[in-house]
Design a protein around this motif. Structure first.
Motif, PDB file in Angstrom:
ATOM      1  N   ALA A 195      -9.089  45.784  16.814  1.00  0.00           N
ATOM      2  CA  ALA A 195      -7.845  45.517  16.087  1.00  0.00           C
ATOM      3  C   ALA A 195      -7.502  44.033  16.088  1.00  0.00           C
ATOM      4  CB  ALA A 195      -6.705  46.327  16.707  1.00  0.00           C
ATOM      5  N   ILE A 196      -7.699  43.368  17.219  1.00  0.00           N
ATOM      6  CA  ILE A 196      -7.380  41.937  17.301  1.00  0.00           C
ATOM      7  C   ILE A 196      -8.358  41.129  16.449  1.00  0.00           C
ATOM      8  CG2 ILE A 196      -7.262  39.978  18.883  1.00  0.00           C
ATOM      9  CD1 ILE A 196      -6.371  42.080  21.030  1.00  0.00           C
ATOM     10  N   GLU A 197      -9.645  41.488  16.502  1.00  0.00           N
ATOM     11  CA  GLU A 197     -10.620  40.818  15.634  1.00  0.00           C
ATOM     12  C   GLU A 197     -10.279  41.013  14.163  1.00  0.00           C
ATOM     13  OE1 GLU A 197     -14.659  41.865  16.339  1.00  0.00           O
ATOM     14  OE2 GLU A 197     -14.582  41.479  18.489  1.00  0.00           O
ATOM     15  N   GLY A 223      -8.792  35.904  30.802  1.00  0.00           N
ATOM     16  CA  GLY A 223      -8.501  34.562  30.310  1.00  0.00           C
ATOM     17  C   GLY A 223      -8.544  34.491  28.794  1.00  0.00           C
ATOM     18  N   GLY A 224      -9.528  35.156  28.209  1.00  0.00           N
ATOM     19  CA  GLY A 224      -9.644  35.147  26.759  1.00  0.00           C
ATOM     20  C   GLY A 224      -8.475  35.822  26.078  1.00  0.00           C
ATOM     21  N   MET A 225      -8.029  36.943  26.605  1.00  0.00           N
ATOM     22  CA  MET A 225      -6.935  37.658  25.971  1.00  0.00           C
ATOM     23  C   MET A 225      -5.606  36.948  26.163  1.00  0.00           C
ATOM     24  SD  MET A 225      -8.787  39.588  24.507  1.00  0.00           S
ATOM     25  CE  MET A 225      -7.449  40.133  23.468  1.00  0.00           C
ATOM     26  N   LEU A 226      -5.418  36.259  27.281  1.00  0.00           N
ATOM     27  CA  LEU A 226      -4.226  35.418  27.432  1.00  0.00           C
ATOM     28  C   LEU A 226      -4.240  34.280  26.415  1.00  0.00           C
ATOM     29  CD1 LEU A 226      -3.928  35.207  31.331  1.00  0.00           C
ATOM     30  CD2 LEU A 226      -2.362  36.388  29.760  1.00  0.00           C
ATOM     31  N   LEU A 227      -5.420  33.712  26.170  1.00  0.00           N
ATOM     32  CA  LEU A 227      -5.554  32.666  25.159  1.00  0.00           C
ATOM     33  C   LEU A 227      -5.241  33.215  23.774  1.00  0.00           C
ATOM     34  CD1 LEU A 227      -6.414  29.747  24.490  1.00  0.00           C
ATOM     35  CD2 LEU A 227      -8.762  30.596  24.280  1.00  0.00           C
ATOM     36  N   ALA A 228      -5.744  34.417  23.467  1.00  0.00           N
ATOM     37  CA  ALA A 228      -5.476  35.028  22.171  1.00  0.00           C
ATOM     38  C   ALA A 228      -3.985  35.308  21.989  1.00  0.00           C
ATOM     39  CB  ALA A 228      -6.279  36.320  22.023  1.00  0.00           C
ATOM     40  N   ALA A 229      -3.349  35.829  23.044  1.00  0.00           N
ATOM     41  CA  ALA A 229      -1.911  36.104  22.963  1.00  0.00           C
ATOM     42  C   ALA A 229      -1.114  34.822  22.747  1.00  0.00           C
ATOM     43  CB  ALA A 229      -1.452  36.809  24.244  1.00  0.00           C
ATOM     44  N   ALA A 230      -1.481  33.771  23.470  1.00  0.00           N
ATOM     45  CA  ALA A 230      -0.775  32.496  23.316  1.00  0.00           C
ATOM     46  C   ALA A 230      -0.991  31.903  21.933  1.00  0.00           C
ATOM     47  CB  ALA A 230      -1.241  31.516  24.396  1.00  0.00           C
ATOM     48  N   GLY A 231      -2.231  31.996  21.424  1.00  0.00           N
ATOM     49  CA  GLY A 231      -2.510  31.448  20.100  1.00  0.00           C
ATOM     50  C   GLY A 231      -1.729  32.139  19.000  1.00  0.00           C
ATOM     51  N   MET A 232      -1.711  33.493  19.029  1.00  0.00           N
ATOM     52  CA  MET A 232      -0.984  34.225  17.988  1.00  0.00           C
ATOM     53  C   MET A 232       0.510  34.031  18.126  1.00  0.00           C
ATOM     54  SD  MET A 232      -1.914  36.218  15.407  1.00  0.00           S
ATOM     55  CE  MET A 232      -0.831  35.209  14.436  1.00  0.00           C
ATOM     56  N   ALA A 287       5.310  42.131  12.198  1.00  0.00           N
ATOM     57  CA  ALA A 287       4.231  43.073  12.499  1.00  0.00           C
ATOM     58  C   ALA A 287       3.107  42.415  13.281  1.00  0.00           C
ATOM     59  CB  ALA A 287       3.697  43.662  11.195  1.00  0.00           C
ATOM     60  N   LEU A 288       2.837  41.142  13.007  1.00  0.00           N
ATOM     61  CA  LEU A 288       1.737  40.467  13.689  1.00  0.00           C
ATOM     62  C   LEU A 288       2.013  40.220  15.170  1.00  0.00           C
ATOM     63  CD1 LEU A 288       0.509  37.938  10.962  1.00  0.00           C
ATOM     64  CD2 LEU A 288      -0.712  39.927  11.876  1.00  0.00           C
ATOM     65  N   TRP A 289       3.229  40.458  15.618  1.00  0.00           N
ATOM     66  CA  TRP A 289       3.493  40.385  17.060  1.00  0.00           C
ATOM     67  C   TRP A 289       2.746  41.496  17.801  1.00  0.00           C
ATOM     68  CZ3 TRP A 289       5.264  36.629  19.978  1.00  0.00           C
ATOM     69  CH2 TRP A 289       6.030  35.619  19.387  1.00  0.00           C
ATOM     70  N   LEU A 290       2.258  42.490  17.059  1.00  0.00           N
ATOM     71  CA  LEU A 290       1.420  43.509  17.692  1.00  0.00           C
ATOM     72  C   LEU A 290       0.133  42.905  18.247  1.00  0.00           C
ATOM     73  CD1 LEU A 290       1.825  46.403  15.094  1.00  0.00           C
ATOM     74  CD2 LEU A 290       2.713  46.360  17.438  1.00  0.00           C
ATOM     75  N   VAL A 291      -0.310  41.768  17.682  1.00  0.00           N
ATOM     76  CA  VAL A 291      -1.539  41.130  18.175  1.00  0.00           C
ATOM     77  C   VAL A 291      -1.354  40.585  19.588  1.00  0.00           C
ATOM     78  CG1 VAL A 291      -3.210  39.278  17.774  1.00  0.00           C
ATOM     79  CG2 VAL A 291      -2.385  40.666  15.854  1.00  0.00           C
ATOM     80  N   PRO A 292      -0.335  39.740  19.863  1.00  0.00           N
ATOM     81  CA  PRO A 292      -0.161  39.311  21.259  1.00  0.00           C
ATOM     82  C   PRO A 292       0.187  40.456  22.200  1.00  0.00           C
ATOM     83  CG  PRO A 292       1.592  38.441  19.855  1.00  0.00           C
ATOM     84  CD  PRO A 292       0.556  39.003  18.950  1.00  0.00           C
TER      85      PRO A 292
END
Length: 380
Positions: free
Chosen positions: A216-218, A273-282, A358-363
């Motif tokens: 889903a994140i990809e 670490g990667g998912m924290l980076l993804a959450a911060a980026g989005m 809706a895109l807040w579902l990504v973080p």
């Protein structure tokens, strides 16, 4: 092995740039085209659980080769489809081939990784990402140059079949799961496959949920990046595709470096670490709703999520007492099932409020993945 991942990533992406031409040529409505495309994941879900018995009976290498040949062979049928029914049937077959090739090549890649002695699974998935981008670029170039669709997909099919057959002699010999010391092949069906995996059901479900979140994140950049950048931020169409390009490019970088990081810090730390980076980026992109921060934010999402999919499949193939092919098949099948529900969820929230909301579902999903990342810890 690398050739199989490249072929899998390159096959369908050659079709994607031609979809508008296929729609116009067959006189399809948007709904009809969407339904035909949906035949692909439907075929994958309907027949995906057969991959386990096939791998148990014939071995992951042979199944990957056969399904790769099948997928490539279907491409000319997509080009020659005279109507909606034939197009849907061809895409259904393409989905079946992908549903068998994906777990087979990943299970075989795990055999290679065990013999190699260190993590290399991310490198294979990096090759898949490069192939996917390359396939889209080749398809777009052929369409732009006016090359007839049957000629383009026919030549691609021949080259892909040749690549798969050329790679076949280099695949690992011997019984499946020989590197793990677990029982050999089996011809048992999907029901027996699930029964045998029952003792590990908790781990399988957790990894399946993690794979759903990874998919889903990809998918967020591909499905919503251009819509959000153009529709809500007012960026020109030329810039609207950059969130997807940034995400895919950084994902490739992440996968090229992911094995070294995994060997040094472990799968759990890399995933968290990667998912924290993804959450911060989005989150940064949504809190700073301008074109440049949004492109950068989607790039960080791609970099952060890069290793989650391959690491999850690798963990699924290493569950004690569960054969590699069975674990990868079950987790991959459940992951596909869940991924069908998450993009519509984003759409429903966007219709009720806004796409930015809706895109807040990504973080949120990224933070859930942080909690589930403990499932990637190697088991004794």
């Amino acid at each position: 092995m690398a050739a199989l991942f490249f072929v899998n990533g390159f096959t369908y992406t050659n079709v994607v740039p031609w979809l508008p031409a296929i729609k116009d040529g067959l006189g399809l409505s948007n709904a009809a085209l969407g339904t035909a495309i949906a035949a692909m994941p439907f075929g994958a879900l309907l027949t995906g659980m057969l991959a386990g018995p096939l791998i148990g009976r014939f071995g992951s290498g042979r199944v990957a080769v056969a399904s790769g040949v099948l997928g490539a062979g279907v491409l000319p049928l997509v080009a020659a489809a005279p109507g909606w029914g034939t197009l849907a049937a061809a895409l259904f077959a393409l989905g079946c081939a992908d549903a068998w090739m994906d777990p087979a090549m990943n299970a075989h890649a795990l055999r290679v990784q065990l013999r190699y002695g260190r993590s290399i699974i991310n490198l294979f998935h990096a090759l898949w990402s490069i192939a996917a981008v390359s396939g889209g670029l080749v398809g777009a170039s052929m369409a732009q140059l006016g090359v007839p669709l049957p000629v383009h997909l026919g030549v691609v099919a021949v080259l892909l079949v040749a690549a798969v057959l050329a790679a076949s002699p280099f695949l690992l010999p011997g019984p499946e799961h020989a590197e793990r010391g677990i029982g050999g092949g089996s011809t048992q069906g999907p029901r027996e496959l699930l029964r045998r995996a029952r003792p590990a059901v908790g781990a399988l479900l957790a990894l399946s949920l993690l794979l759903m979140l990874a998919g889903a994140i990809e998918d967020a950049a591909a499905s919503w990046g251009a819509v959000y950048t153009h529709g809500e931020l007012g960026a020109p169409l030329m810039l609207a595709s950059l969130p997807f390009i940034a995400c895919q490019s950084m994902m490739t970088v992440g996968r090229l470096t992911g094995d070294r990081l995994t060997d040094r810090f472990g799968a759990v730390a890399v995933a968290r670490g990667g998912m924290l980076l993804a959450a911060a980026g989005m989150a940064g992109a949504l809190l700073w709703p301008q074109t440049a921060p949004t492109i950068a934010g989607f790039g960080l999402v791609g970099l952060g999520v890069a290793t989650l999919f391959p690491l999850t499949l690798a963990a699924a193939g290493e569950i004690p007492g569960v054969r590699s092919g069975d674990g990868v098949v079950i987790v991959g099948w459940l992951g596909r099932l869940g991924s069908l529900t998450l993009p519509p969820l984003v759409g429903m929230v966007a219709d009720a409020s806004s796409l930015g909301t809706a895109l807040w579902l990504v973080p949120v999903g990224s933070l859930c993945a942080v909690l589930l990342a403990a499932t990637l810890r190697p088991r004794a």
